[in-house]
Write a protein that holds these residues in place. Structure first.
Motif, short mmCIF file in Angstrom:
data_model
loop_
_atom_site.label_atom_id
_atom_site.label_comp_id
_atom_site.label_asym_id
_atom_site.label_seq_id
_atom_site.Cartn_x
_atom_site.Cartn_y
_atom_site.Cartn_z
N VAL A 96 -21.88 -19.42 -22.90
CA VAL A 96 -21.28 -20.74 -23.11
C VAL A 96 -20.05 -20.63 -24.01
N VAL A 97 -20.21 -20.01 -25.17
CA VAL A 97 -19.12 -19.92 -26.13
C VAL A 97 -17.99 -19.05 -25.58
N GLY A 98 -18.34 -17.95 -24.91
CA GLY A 98 -17.32 -17.08 -24.34
C GLY A 98 -16.54 -17.75 -23.23
N THR A 99 -17.22 -18.51 -22.38
CA THR A 99 -16.54 -19.23 -21.31
C THR A 99 -15.62 -20.30 -21.88
N ALA A 100 -16.09 -21.02 -22.89
CA ALA A 100 -15.27 -22.07 -23.51
C ALA A 100 -14.03 -21.50 -24.16
N THR A 104 -9.15 -21.62 -19.34
CA THR A 104 -8.21 -21.57 -18.23
C THR A 104 -8.51 -20.41 -17.30
N GLU A 105 -8.74 -19.24 -17.88
CA GLU A 105 -9.05 -18.06 -17.07
C GLU A 105 -10.35 -18.25 -16.31
N SER A 106 -11.36 -18.84 -16.99
CA SER A 106 -12.65 -19.08 -16.35
C SER A 106 -12.52 -20.04 -15.17
N ALA A 107 -11.68 -21.06 -15.34
CA ALA A 107 -11.46 -22.02 -14.26
C ALA A 107 -10.84 -21.34 -13.05
N ALA A 108 -9.84 -20.49 -13.30
CA ALA A 108 -9.17 -19.80 -12.20
C ALA A 108 -10.13 -18.88 -11.46
N VAL A 109 -10.93 -18.14 -12.21
CA VAL A 109 -11.86 -17.19 -11.61
C VAL A 109 -12.95 -17.92 -10.83
N SER A 110 -13.56 -18.93 -11.45
CA SER A 110 -14.65 -19.66 -10.79
C SER A 110 -14.17 -20.34 -9.52
N ARG A 111 -12.96 -20.84 -9.56
CA ARG A 111 -12.45 -21.58 -8.41
C ARG A 111 -12.09 -20.67 -7.25
N THR A 165 -22.92 -23.12 -16.97
CA THR A 165 -21.84 -22.29 -17.50
C THR A 165 -20.71 -22.05 -16.49
N THR A 166 -21.04 -21.93 -15.21
CA THR A 166 -19.97 -21.68 -14.23
C THR A 166 -19.17 -22.94 -13.92
N GLN A 178 -18.93 -32.61 -28.51
CA GLN A 178 -19.77 -31.47 -28.86
C GLN A 178 -18.98 -30.17 -28.78
N SER A 179 -19.23 -29.31 -29.74
CA SER A 179 -18.60 -27.99 -29.71
C SER A 179 -19.33 -27.09 -28.72
N ALA A 180 -18.70 -25.97 -28.39
CA ALA A 180 -19.35 -25.02 -27.50
C ALA A 180 -20.64 -24.49 -28.12
N ASP A 181 -20.65 -24.29 -29.44
CA ASP A 181 -21.86 -23.83 -30.12
C ASP A 181 -23.00 -24.83 -29.95
N GLN A 182 -22.69 -26.11 -30.09
CA GLN A 182 -23.72 -27.14 -29.94
C GLN A 182 -24.25 -27.19 -28.51
#
Length: 199
Positions: A96-100, A104-111, A165-166, A178-182
């Motif tokens: 969760v924290v790493g994806t957050a 931008t990179e996560s969005a590009a990859v997931s999409r 997460t994805t 909420q923060s990514a940690d929360q």
């Protein structure tokens, strides 16, 4: 012809990747041209091709930047040999924290990655399947040992995690309530409460 000053500066490769990631996330891989990437990055095409042989290389490198960190973190967490509850909580927190942190990179990859069908992207998808199976193996072993309740299959439990997460890039906002940690803590609490073994 030599490269421009912009092409020769520090962090050029990172600028190109950042530009590609933003464009892929905004408008999709197919709709993004190499010219758009170089314009946003402030380099020439020669500067881009100095680091990347083709547009697909940009997507592959974005995947490695995002998922390489998660896979390395998973292996480090599992290597500690801690109890299943601690281990699953640590995995959820990292993803969760790493994806957050790389939204931008996560969005590009997931999409985009699911639509790619080259040998290279298939190998990357195999890494993702290996990640999933490691998490499912943790859950499966803990259920077999009676540490986790067998209320759902390891596959369903893992997708309750990966489903959040994805898709994080579609709803999480760094300035949100909420923060990514929360979010990581609440998701782990939800999953582990369901998995708590009962007499």
């Amino acid at each position: 012809m030599g490269r421009s000053k912009a092409d020769g500066g520090a962090g050029v490769r990172e600028r190109i990747l950042a530009a590609a990631g933003a464009l892929f996330a905004e408008q999709g891989y197919d709709a993004t041209s190499v010219q758009q990437v170089v314009d946003r990055a402030g380099v020439t095409k020669g500067g881009l091709y100095h680091y990347f042989g083709a547009k697909e290389d940009l997507l592959v490198e974005l995947y490695r930047a995002v998922f390489g960190q998660r896979l390395a973190a998973l292996e480090k967490i599992l290597a500690q040999g801690r109890d299943p509850e601690w281990t699953l909580r640590a995995i959820i927190d990292d993803i969760v924290v790493g994806t957050a942190a790389m939204m931008t990179e996560s969005a590009a990859v997931s999409r985009e990655l699911a639509h790619m069908d080259s040998d290279r992207t298939q190998r990357l998808q195999a890494d993702w399947r290996r990640y999933q199976e490691a998490v499912r193996g943790l859950i499966r072993d803990a259920q077999a040992a009676g540490v986790f309740a067998a209320v759902a299959s390891p596959e369903l439990v893992s997708w309750s995690i990966f489903g959040v997460t994805t898709t994080l890039h579609t709803w999480y906002r760094p300035d949100g309530p909420q923060s990514a940690d929360q979010i990581a803590r609440e998701l782990a609490d939800l999953v582990l409460t369901g998995l708590t073994a009962r007499p």
